[in-house]
Design an enzyme around this catalytic site. Structure first.
Site, mmCIF file in Angstrom:
data_model
loop_
_atom_site.group_PDB
_atom_site.id
_atom_site.type_symbol
_atom_site.label_atom_id
_atom_site.label_comp_id
_atom_site.label_asym_id
_atom_site.label_seq_id
_atom_site.Cartn_x
_atom_site.Cartn_y
_atom_site.Cartn_z
ATOM 1 N N SER A 1 0.834 -1.024 -0.322
ATOM 2 C CA SER A 1 0.226 0.034 0.400
ATOM 3 C C SER A 1 0.883 1.132 0.085
ATOM 4 C CB SER A 1 -0.902 0.511 1.261
ATOM 5 O OG SER A 1 -0.083 0.170 2.133
ATOM 6 N N GLY B 1 -2.023 -4.369 1.393
ATOM 7 C CA GLY B 1 -1.960 -5.486 2.367
ATOM 8 C C GLY B 1 -1.085 -6.998 2.154
ATOM 9 N N ASN C 1 4.692 -5.133 5.222
ATOM 10 C CA ASN C 1 3.153 -6.400 6.183
ATOM 11 C C ASN C 1 4.033 -7.435 6.404
ATOM 12 O OD1 ASN C 1 0.935 -4.285 5.634
ATOM 13 N ND2 ASN C 1 1.441 -4.826 3.400
ATOM 14 N N ASP D 1 -3.980 7.729 9.904
ATOM 15 C CA ASP D 1 -3.750 6.416 10.592
ATOM 16 C C ASP D 1 -2.087 6.078 11.147
ATOM 17 O OD1 ASP D 1 -2.402 6.269 7.796
ATOM 18 O OD2 ASP D 1 -3.284 4.659 7.472
ATOM 19 N N HIS E 1 0.225 5.316 6.306
ATOM 20 C CA HIS E 1 0.223 5.384 4.658
ATOM 21 C C HIS E 1 0.621 6.823 4.846
ATOM 22 C CE1 HIS E 1 -1.876 2.129 5.728
ATOM 23 N NE2 HIS E 1 -1.479 1.377 4.306
#
Length: 205
Positions: free
Chosen positions: A33, A70, A98, A179, A182
């Site tokens: 991502s 992801g 991840n 968040d 990102h």
């Protein structure tokens, strides 16, 4: 009739010449991502910013954004054949974040990354391995083992290395979305600026 055919012949020859004159080489940004541009417009993600700068500066390259939100190194390994269909001259391998966030085995991550990079290299693709880091709450031992995978993979495969994709961006609220993970558009601009010198060292004009 000859007068009519002559311009048509010229146009046909010109059309045949266009693909030759417009040859573009391919760079694949192969990641998760952070590469796909989660939460930002496609043109604001760092691969698109790199492509725009390449065009401005006269490099005949297009950038394929092969980021999948992801994705882990295991998922990346399963996607190598798809990436190779683009016949990339250069690949920026930015996977592993991840794996780290899920606390996955660093040995397995190393094996997956080696598999990805070795297959790219075997196809003649020049590779930039991009490192990742995990937050300190994962523990010093895990963080050290995780960080060490990327230079080891680069060394073993004869690839170039960018130590950390989010250098100067991670943990800066001005450069990240709400968040805290990102990058926002400003963060992607910062990433593109940091990727640029590592990438252009692998390119030809």
């Amino acid at each position: 009739m000859r007068r009519l055919l002559a311009p048509l012949v010229v146009l046909a020859l010109a059309a045949l010449a266009l693909p030759v004159l417009g040859v573009e080489h391919v760079i694949v940004a192969f990641g998760d991502s952070l590469t796909a541009g989660f939460g930002v417009a496609p043109e604001e993600a760092w691969p698109a910013l790199i492509e725009a700068r390449l065009r401005r500066e006269g490099y005949p390259y297009r950038v394929v954004n092969a980021g999948v939100s992801g994705d882990t190194t295991a998922g990346g390994l399963r996607r190598v054949d798809w990436v190779l269909r683009n016949r990339p001259e250069v690949a920026v391998v930015a996977l592993g974040a991840n794996d780290g966030l899920r606390g996955l085995s660093t040995d397995l991550m190393r094996t997956n990354l080696l598999g990805i990079v070795e297959r790219l290299r075997a196809a003649g693709t020049r590779v930039l391995v991009v490192g990742m880091e995990v937050p300190p709450n994962y523990g010093a031992a895990y963080a050290r083992a995780f960080r060490g995978v990327f230079p080891e993979v680069a060394r073993k495969t004869g690839s170039s290395l960018m130590p950390f994709l989010l250098d100067g961006v991670a943990a800066d609220p001005r450069l990240n979305q709400a968040d805290g993970i990102h990058p926002n558009p400003a963060g992607h601009r910062a990433i593109a600026d940091r990727v640029w010198p590592h990438l252009t060292a692998l390119l030809g004009r």
